[in-house]
Design a protein around this motif. Structure first.
Motif, PDB file in Angstrom:
ATOM      1  N   SER A  26       0.823  -1.207   0.000  1.00 24.04           N
ATOM      2  CA  SER A  26       0.000   0.000   0.000  1.00 24.04           C
ATOM      3  C   SER A  26       0.855   1.254   0.000  1.00 24.04           C
ATOM      4  CB  SER A  26      -0.913   0.013   1.234  1.00 24.04           C
ATOM      5  OG  SER A  26      -1.548   1.263   1.373  1.00 24.04           O
ATOM      6  N   ARG A  27       0.686   2.078  -1.010  1.00 22.84           N
ATOM      7  CA  ARG A  27       1.395   3.360  -1.030  1.00 22.84           C
ATOM      8  C   ARG A  27       0.855   4.287   0.051  1.00 22.84           C
ATOM      9  NH1 ARG A  27       0.899   4.239  -6.024  1.00 22.84           N
ATOM     10  NH2 ARG A  27       2.920   3.455  -6.656  1.00 22.84           N
ATOM     11  N   ASP A  28      -0.442   4.191   0.329  1.00 20.35           N
ATOM     12  CA  ASP A  28      -1.042   5.035   1.363  1.00 20.35           C
ATOM     13  C   ASP A  28      -0.458   4.727   2.740  1.00 20.35           C
ATOM     14  OD1 ASP A  28      -2.725   6.294  -0.440  1.00 20.35           O
ATOM     15  OD2 ASP A  28      -4.289   4.788  -0.247  1.00 20.35           O
ATOM     16  N   VAL A  29      -0.331   3.452   3.060  1.00 19.82           N
ATOM     17  CA  VAL A  29       0.240   3.059   4.351  1.00 19.82           C
ATOM     18  C   VAL A  29       1.729   3.386   4.386  1.00 19.82           C
ATOM     19  CG1 VAL A  29       0.647   1.118   5.918  1.00 19.82           C
ATOM     20  CG2 VAL A  29      -1.498   1.255   4.635  1.00 19.82           C
ATOM     21  N   ASP A  30       2.394   3.212   3.274  1.00 13.86           N
ATOM     22  CA  ASP A  30       3.833   3.472   3.221  1.00 13.86           C
ATOM     23  C   ASP A  30       4.154   4.944   3.459  1.00 13.86           C
ATOM     24  OD1 ASP A  30       6.496   2.454   2.807  1.00 13.86           O
ATOM     25  OD2 ASP A  30       6.500   3.477   0.879  1.00 13.86           O
ATOM     26  N   GLU A  31       3.232   5.839   3.108  1.00 14.79           N
ATOM     27  CA  GLU A  31       3.452   7.260   3.383  1.00 14.79           C
ATOM     28  C   GLU A  31       3.638   7.506   4.875  1.00 14.79           C
ATOM     29  OE1 GLU A  31       0.318   9.608   1.799  1.00 14.79           O
ATOM     30  OE2 GLU A  31       1.129   9.624  -0.242  1.00 14.79           O
ATOM     31  N   ILE A  32       2.858   6.796   5.691  1.00 19.03           N
ATOM     32  CA  ILE A  32       2.990   6.951   7.144  1.00 19.03           C
ATOM     33  C   ILE A  32       4.327   6.396   7.600  1.00 19.03           C
ATOM     34  CG2 ILE A  32       1.891   6.529   9.369  1.00 19.03           C
ATOM     35  CD1 ILE A  32       0.204   8.132   7.374  1.00 19.03           C
ATOM     36  N   SER A  43      -9.965  -1.841   4.698  1.00 22.36           N
ATOM     37  CA  SER A  43      -8.618  -2.411   4.625  1.00 22.36           C
ATOM     38  C   SER A  43      -8.285  -2.773   3.185  1.00 22.36           C
ATOM     39  CB  SER A  43      -8.512  -3.648   5.519  1.00 22.36           C
ATOM     40  OG  SER A  43      -8.715  -3.317   6.879  1.00 22.36           O
ATOM     41  N   ALA A  44      -9.273  -3.361   2.484  1.00 21.87           N
ATOM     42  CA  ALA A  44      -9.063  -3.699   1.074  1.00 21.87           C
ATOM     43  C   ALA A  44      -8.894  -2.449   0.221  1.00 21.87           C
ATOM     44  CB  ALA A  44     -10.237  -4.535   0.560  1.00 21.87           C
ATOM     45  N   LYS A  45      -9.505  -1.366   0.660  1.00 23.23           N
ATOM     46  CA  LYS A  45      -9.331  -0.102  -0.053  1.00 23.23           C
ATOM     47  C   LYS A  45      -7.881   0.377   0.035  1.00 23.23           C
ATOM     48  CE  LYS A  45     -11.223   4.596  -0.171  1.00 23.23           C
ATOM     49  NZ  LYS A  45     -12.200   5.530   0.417  1.00 23.23           N
ATOM     50  N   LEU A  46      -7.269   0.171   1.183  1.00 23.59           N
ATOM     51  CA  LEU A  46      -5.893   0.625   1.380  1.00 23.59           C
ATOM     52  C   LEU A  46      -4.868  -0.348   0.809  1.00 23.59           C
ATOM     53  CD1 LEU A  46      -6.185   2.007   5.025  1.00 23.59           C
ATOM     54  CD2 LEU A  46      -5.899   3.344   2.940  1.00 23.59           C
ATOM     55  N   TRP A  47      -5.117  -1.646   0.945  1.00 23.29           N
ATOM     56  CA  TRP A  47      -4.133  -2.650   0.527  1.00 23.29           C
ATOM     57  C   TRP A  47      -4.362  -3.177  -0.888  1.00 23.29           C
ATOM     58  CZ3 TRP A  47       0.109  -2.902   3.223  1.00 23.29           C
ATOM     59  CH2 TRP A  47       0.098  -2.679   4.600  1.00 23.29           C
ATOM     60  N   GLY A  48      -5.530  -2.925  -1.454  1.00 20.16           N
ATOM     61  CA  GLY A  48      -5.903  -3.593  -2.685  1.00 20.16           C
ATOM     62  C   GLY A  48      -6.671  -4.864  -2.344  1.00 20.16           C
ATOM     63  N   SER A  49      -7.405  -5.393  -3.305  1.00 18.61           N
ATOM     64  CA  SER A  49      -8.282  -6.528  -3.046  1.00 18.61           C
ATOM     65  C   SER A  49      -7.515  -7.748  -2.574  1.00 18.61           C
ATOM     66  CB  SER A  49      -9.069  -6.876  -4.306  1.00 18.61           C
ATOM     67  OG  SER A  49      -9.943  -5.830  -4.638  1.00 18.61           O
ATOM     68  N   SER A  79      -9.411   8.104  -0.198  1.00 18.96           N
ATOM     69  CA  SER A  79      -8.135   7.401  -0.237  1.00 18.96           C
ATOM     70  C   SER A  79      -8.105   6.513  -1.443  1.00 18.96           C
ATOM     71  CB  SER A  79      -7.949   6.550   1.025  1.00 18.96           C
ATOM     72  OG  SER A  79      -6.800   5.762   0.930  1.00 18.96           O
ATOM     73  N   SER A  80      -6.958   6.340  -2.045  1.00 17.89           N
ATOM     74  CA  SER A  80      -6.852   5.523  -3.235  1.00 17.89           C
ATOM     75  C   SER A  80      -6.635   4.076  -2.888  1.00 17.89           C
ATOM     76  CB  SER A  80      -5.681   6.017  -4.099  1.00 17.89           C
ATOM     77  OG  SER A  80      -4.470   5.698  -3.461  1.00 17.89           O
ATOM     78  N   CYS A  81      -6.821   3.225  -3.885  1.00 16.70           N
ATOM     79  CA  CYS A  81      -6.541   1.799  -3.717  1.00 16.70           C
ATOM     80  C   CYS A  81      -5.178   1.475  -4.295  1.00 16.70           C
ATOM     81  CB  CYS A  81      -7.611   0.966  -4.411  1.00 16.70           C
ATOM     82  SG  CYS A  81      -9.163   0.905  -3.525  1.00 16.70           S
ATOM     83  N   SER A  82      -4.365   2.459  -4.472  1.00 15.76           N
ATOM     84  CA  SER A  82      -3.054   2.221  -5.071  1.00 15.76           C
ATOM     85  C   SER A  82      -2.240   1.263  -4.246  1.00 15.76           C
ATOM     86  CB  SER A  82      -2.303   3.546  -5.208  1.00 15.76           C
ATOM     87  OG  SER A  82      -2.123   4.125  -3.948  1.00 15.76           O
ATOM     88  N   SER A  83      -1.348   0.571  -4.925  1.00 13.69           N
ATOM     89  CA  SER A  83      -0.559  -0.431  -4.233  1.00 13.69           C
ATOM     90  C   SER A  83       0.874  -0.358  -4.694  1.00 13.69           C
ATOM     91  CB  SER A  83      -1.125  -1.831  -4.520  1.00 13.69           C
ATOM     92  OG  SER A  83      -1.016  -2.112  -5.879  1.00 13.69           O
ATOM     93  N   GLY A  84       1.703  -1.069  -3.944  1.00 15.27           N
ATOM     94  CA  GLY A  84       3.079  -1.209  -4.359  1.00 15.27           C
ATOM     95  C   GLY A  84       3.979  -0.178  -3.738  1.00 15.27           C
ATOM     96  N   SER A  85       4.894  -0.612  -2.909  1.00  8.31           N
ATOM     97  CA  SER A  85       5.916   0.295  -2.452  1.00  8.31           C
ATOM     98  C   SER A  85       7.137  -0.487  -2.030  1.00  8.31           C
ATOM     99  CB  SER A  85       5.392   1.198  -1.346  1.00  8.31           C
ATOM    100  OG  SER A  85       4.849   0.450  -0.300  1.00  8.31           O
ATOM    101  N   SER A  86       7.168  -0.922  -0.792  1.00 10.30           N
ATOM    102  CA  SER A  86       8.401  -1.510  -0.323  1.00 10.30           C
ATOM    103  C   SER A  86       8.176  -2.836   0.320  1.00 10.30           C
ATOM    104  CB  SER A  86       9.069  -0.558   0.673  1.00 10.30           C
ATOM    105  OG  SER A  86       8.201  -0.355   1.755  1.00 10.30           O
ATOM    106  N   CYS A  87       9.249  -3.467   0.702  1.00  8.49           N
ATOM    107  CA  CYS A  87       9.201  -4.780   1.318  1.00  8.49           C
ATOM    108  C   CYS A  87      10.093  -4.784   2.544  1.00  8.49           C
ATOM    109  CB  CYS A  87       9.677  -5.830   0.310  1.00  8.49           C
ATOM    110  SG  CYS A  87       9.938  -7.458   0.992  1.00  8.49           S
ATOM    111  N   SER A  88       9.658  -5.478   3.572  1.00  5.65           N
ATOM    112  CA  SER A  88      10.470  -5.518   4.776  1.00  5.65           C
ATOM    113  C   SER A  88      10.433  -6.880   5.395  1.00  5.65           C
ATOM    114  CB  SER A  88       9.959  -4.486   5.792  1.00  5.65           C
ATOM    115  OG  SER A  88      10.687  -4.582   6.988  1.00  5.65           O
ATOM    116  N   SER A  89      11.507  -7.241   6.011  1.00  6.54           N
ATOM    117  CA  SER A  89      11.529  -8.418   6.855  1.00  6.54           C
ATOM    118  C   SER A  89      12.310  -8.059   8.104  1.00  6.54           C
ATOM    119  CB  SER A  89      12.192  -9.604   6.134  1.00  6.54           C
ATOM    120  OG  SER A  89      13.538  -9.324   5.870  1.00  6.54           O
ATOM    121  N   CYS A  90      12.040  -8.772   9.158  1.00  2.00           N
ATOM    122  CA  CYS A  90      12.696  -8.457  10.418  1.00  2.00           C
ATOM    123  C   CYS A  90      14.200  -8.571  10.281  1.00  2.00           C
ATOM    124  CB  CYS A  90      12.195  -9.403  11.509  1.00  2.00           C
ATOM    125  SG  CYS A  90      13.088  -9.255  13.051  1.00  2.00           S
ATOM    126  N   GLY A  91      14.875  -7.455  10.446  1.00  2.00           N
ATOM    127  CA  GLY A  91      16.324  -7.486  10.507  1.00  2.00           C
ATOM    128  C   GLY A  91      17.035  -7.266   9.199  1.00  2.00           C
TER     129      GLY A  91
END
Length: 341
Positions: free
Chosen positions: A121-127, A184-190, A324-336
């Motif tokens: 989610s680009r919207d969540v990634d902004e935060i 949630s689906a609006k923010l993350w995509g379907s 809010s948009s349903c746009s998706s795609g930004s980054s990836c993370s894993s612990c550490g």
């Protein structure tokens, strides 16, 4: 002609500096006025954003992990973050911010459960980006929560198409821990557009399956170090194994109940069709027509567009409307570690 004296040059510099400072003052004042106007309207616009549910659903195996996350976030840090985001994004309502912030915290919970968690989610990634601006506080949060740094990778915008298997796991574990909501689906995509790979389902039901040895899906480091993460993973794996066994035992059929308002039914259907009908998975995993009508007007982003029914592309932001948009795609993370930048 005599060159201008140093007094004249100094006077010009002073005048220019005053003009620039005055222009900046006017610009900032206008921006603050606009921000206050928008802030004053937030209580009115918040009605188009649904009420925020708890971070984890009732009885979630991640309840202890979510409590650990909340304890790792000082109130002062959260207040500073909120003020910064709303200042930098004056068109964002407080209710929308609350949703994005909660979805980011859910993302952090997923990072303690899964080994690789793309940011869809680009919207969540902004935060998340704004959160990282407080470098020291973010590092302290990571250490308190996971015992090591939770890294952020840059936005690519291609996660939905390039990482379908990771998205399938994201959907499954997300719904297991938090339940499903149309916003949630609006923010993350379907959700549930691609099936879990059958070979991974076979592996997880094997008597040799072990989080600490040989598998690359669950977060082995947190499983070893954090009892709360171990509790969540053990429950998730156990439930998934039971659903796979049920899917194996049932005779293949074309119809099976799919309820986006009942997490257990939804997850059972997702595993069943991933096992028995992966090629038609997308077509099967759409909401029931009665549910569609019942919840059609419950969100500014309609239930049908959030679920990608009616043939619409679930990852297409054009299928949604609202604040809010349903746009998706930004980054990836894993612990550490995170994804390489």
């Amino acid at each position: 002609m005599n060159s201008p004296s140093w007094i004249t040059i100094l006077l010009v510099i002073v005048i220019l500096s005053f003009i620039i400072a005055f222009c900046n003052f006017i610009w900032n004042s206008l921006r603050k006025i606009r921000g206050r106007q928008l802030h004053g309207s937030r209580k009115h616009s918040s009605r188009v954003t649904p009420e925020l549910p708890p971070i984890v659903k009732a009885g979630s195996p991640a309840s202890e992990l979510a409590s650990r996350l909340e304890a790792a976030l000082p109130a002062t840090y959260q207040d500073m973050l909120k003020q910064r985001v709303l200042s930098e994004h004056p068109d964002m309502t407080e209710q929308e911010y609350a949703w994005r912030w909660q979805e980011l915290k859910r993302f952090f919970v997923l990072c303690a459960v899964l080994d690789r968690v793309p940011m869809f989610s680009r919207d969540v990634d902004e935060i998340w980006h704004e959160m990282l601006m407080y470098t020291y506080e973010y590092q302290q949060f990571s250490e308190r929560y996971l015992g090591r740094m939770l890294h952020h990778a840059p936005n690519t915008g291609n996660e939905q198409t390039l990482l379908p298997t990771e998205r399938a796991w994201f959907d499954t574990i997300y719904v297991e821990l938090f339940g499903w909501h149309e916003y949630s689906a609006k923010l993350w995509g379907s959700f549930f557009r691609v099936p879990l790979p059958r070979e991974e389902l076979e592996a997880i039901t094997s008597s040799h399956f072990n989080v600490n040895h040989g598998q690359k899906r669950f977060n082995a480091w947190t499983y070893e170090k954090l009892p709360a993460a171990r509790t969540a993973m053990d429950a998730v794996i156990r439930n998934l194994q039971e659903r796979v066994q049920s899917a194996q035992a049932e005779a293949p059929r074309q119809e099976k109940r799919v309820s986006f308002q009942n997490s257990d039914v939804l997850l059972a259907a997702a595993v069943y069709f991933a096992w028995n009908s992966p090629d038609q998975f997308r077509e099967h995993m759409i909401p029931d027509e009665q549910e569609l009508q019942k919840h059609h007007s419950s969100s500014s982003c309609t239930y049908s567009s959030a679920c990608g029914s009616g043939g619409s592309d679930p990852g297409d932001s054009s299928s949604c409307s609202g604040d809010s948009s349903c746009s998706s795609g930004s980054s990836c993370s894993s612990c550490g570690s995170g994804c390489s930048s």
